[in-house]
Scaffold this motif. Sequence first.
Motif, PDB file in Angstrom:
ATOM      1  N   THR A  72       0.812  -1.215   0.000  1.00  0.00           N
ATOM      2  CA  THR A  72       0.000   0.000   0.000  1.00  0.00           C
ATOM      3  C   THR A  72       0.848   1.268   0.000  1.00  0.00           C
ATOM      4  O   THR A  72       0.316   2.366  -0.113  1.00  0.00           O
ATOM      5  CB  THR A  72      -0.950   0.025   1.220  1.00  0.00           C
ATOM      6  N   VAL A  73       2.167   1.132   0.103  1.00  0.00           N
ATOM      7  CA  VAL A  73       3.054   2.294   0.220  1.00  0.00           C
ATOM      8  C   VAL A  73       3.055   3.151  -1.042  1.00  0.00           C
ATOM      9  O   VAL A  73       2.915   4.365  -0.984  1.00  0.00           O
ATOM     10  CB  VAL A  73       4.491   1.841   0.586  1.00  0.00           C
ATOM     11  N   ASP A  80       1.973  10.719  -1.799  1.00  0.00           N
ATOM     12  CA  ASP A  80       1.698  11.982  -1.094  1.00  0.00           C
ATOM     13  C   ASP A  80       2.955  12.835  -0.960  1.00  0.00           C
ATOM     14  O   ASP A  80       2.922  14.052  -1.152  1.00  0.00           O
ATOM     15  CB  ASP A  80       1.124  11.726   0.303  1.00  0.00           C
ATOM     16  N   VAL A  81       4.084  12.199  -0.628  1.00  0.00           N
ATOM     17  CA  VAL A  81       5.341  12.948  -0.480  1.00  0.00           C
ATOM     18  C   VAL A  81       5.779  13.500  -1.836  1.00  0.00           C
ATOM     19  O   VAL A  81       6.166  14.662  -1.947  1.00  0.00           O
ATOM     20  CB  VAL A  81       6.438  12.079   0.164  1.00  0.00           C
ATOM     21  N   LYS A  82       5.705  12.684  -2.880  1.00  0.00           N
ATOM     22  CA  LYS A  82       6.072  13.171  -4.214  1.00  0.00           C
ATOM     23  C   LYS A  82       5.162  14.325  -4.642  1.00  0.00           C
ATOM     24  O   LYS A  82       5.643  15.312  -5.208  1.00  0.00           O
ATOM     25  CB  LYS A  82       6.016  12.040  -5.238  1.00  0.00           C
ATOM     26  N   ASN A  83       3.872  14.234  -4.350  1.00  0.00           N
ATOM     27  CA  ASN A  83       2.941  15.318  -4.688  1.00  0.00           C
ATOM     28  C   ASN A  83       3.299  16.609  -3.961  1.00  0.00           C
ATOM     29  O   ASN A  83       3.242  17.697  -4.542  1.00  0.00           O
ATOM     30  CB  ASN A  83       1.501  14.925  -4.373  1.00  0.00           C
ATOM     31  N   ASN A  97      13.986   7.003  -6.204  1.00  0.00           N
ATOM     32  CA  ASN A  97      14.164   5.608  -6.591  1.00  0.00           C
ATOM     33  C   ASN A  97      12.791   4.949  -6.458  1.00  0.00           C
ATOM     34  O   ASN A  97      12.354   4.637  -5.345  1.00  0.00           O
ATOM     35  CB  ASN A  97      15.204   4.915  -5.711  1.00  0.00           C
ATOM     36  N   GLN A  98      12.132   4.776  -7.594  1.00  0.00           N
ATOM     37  CA  GLN A  98      10.775   4.230  -7.608  1.00  0.00           C
ATOM     38  C   GLN A  98      10.737   2.782  -7.115  1.00  0.00           C
ATOM     39  O   GLN A  98       9.807   2.393  -6.420  1.00  0.00           O
ATOM     40  CB  GLN A  98      10.195   4.277  -9.031  1.00  0.00           C
ATOM     41  N   HIS A 101      11.499   2.753  -3.375  1.00  0.00           N
ATOM     42  CA  HIS A 101      10.692   3.741  -2.658  1.00  0.00           C
ATOM     43  C   HIS A 101      11.550   4.580  -1.719  1.00  0.00           C
ATOM     44  O   HIS A 101      11.349   4.578  -0.499  1.00  0.00           O
ATOM     45  CB  HIS A 101       9.532   3.083  -1.901  1.00  0.00           C
ATOM     46  N   THR A 102      12.508   5.270  -2.293  1.00  0.00           N
ATOM     47  CA  THR A 102      13.331   6.207  -1.525  1.00  0.00           C
ATOM     48  C   THR A 102      13.384   7.541  -2.258  1.00  0.00           C
ATOM     49  O   THR A 102      13.284   7.599  -3.485  1.00  0.00           O
ATOM     50  CB  THR A 102      14.775   5.691  -1.323  1.00  0.00           C
ATOM     51  N   ILE A 103      13.523   8.598  -1.477  1.00  0.00           N
ATOM     52  CA  ILE A 103      13.673   9.950  -2.015  1.00  0.00           C
ATOM     53  C   ILE A 103      14.810  10.607  -1.258  1.00  0.00           C
ATOM     54  O   ILE A 103      14.833  10.582  -0.024  1.00  0.00           O
ATOM     55  CB  ILE A 103      12.378  10.780  -1.847  1.00  0.00           C
TER      56      ILE A 103
END
Length: 152
Positions: A72-73, A80-83, A97-98, A101-103
């Motif tokens: 569900t991440v 939400d964070v990317k938005n 990194n899709q 799941h890291t930014i």
Amino acid sequence: MQTIKLNFPKPSKVFNKQIYDSLEDYSKFIEVWYGGASSGKSYGVVQKVVLKALKQWKHPRKILFLRKVDRTVADSIFSDVKNCLERWRLLDLCKINQSNHTITLPNGAQFLFKGMQDPERIKSITGLSDVVMEEASEFTLDDFTQLTLRLR
């Protein structure tokens, strides 16, 4: 390492009042945000955490965003964070990194996004400065205990 300066009008229309009133208050070890569906709590917490991560600290923040189940991440907190970063015109300055799941923010702060269905995977993550539990009511007391141990 790049410094980012954001300017929001005061009083801000960018944040809901509940978040705006505590935007730079980092004095509490634990914060619990609650409200009805579509009350803006999840997005408000994302805004607060992104702003906190963008500040200059002795060491860049390493923030773990959690859902109970990792599948569900991608469609929830990661999105939400990317938005938020996109709305604030910061996304192009970040390393995304899709698959993992890291930014990584321009100042070196890192956002990690994981599921907690296997607590052993979380135990190996070191150097965390902050943890965000999305939909905290889905977690167990043991999950919470393990997370607080990671932050001490």
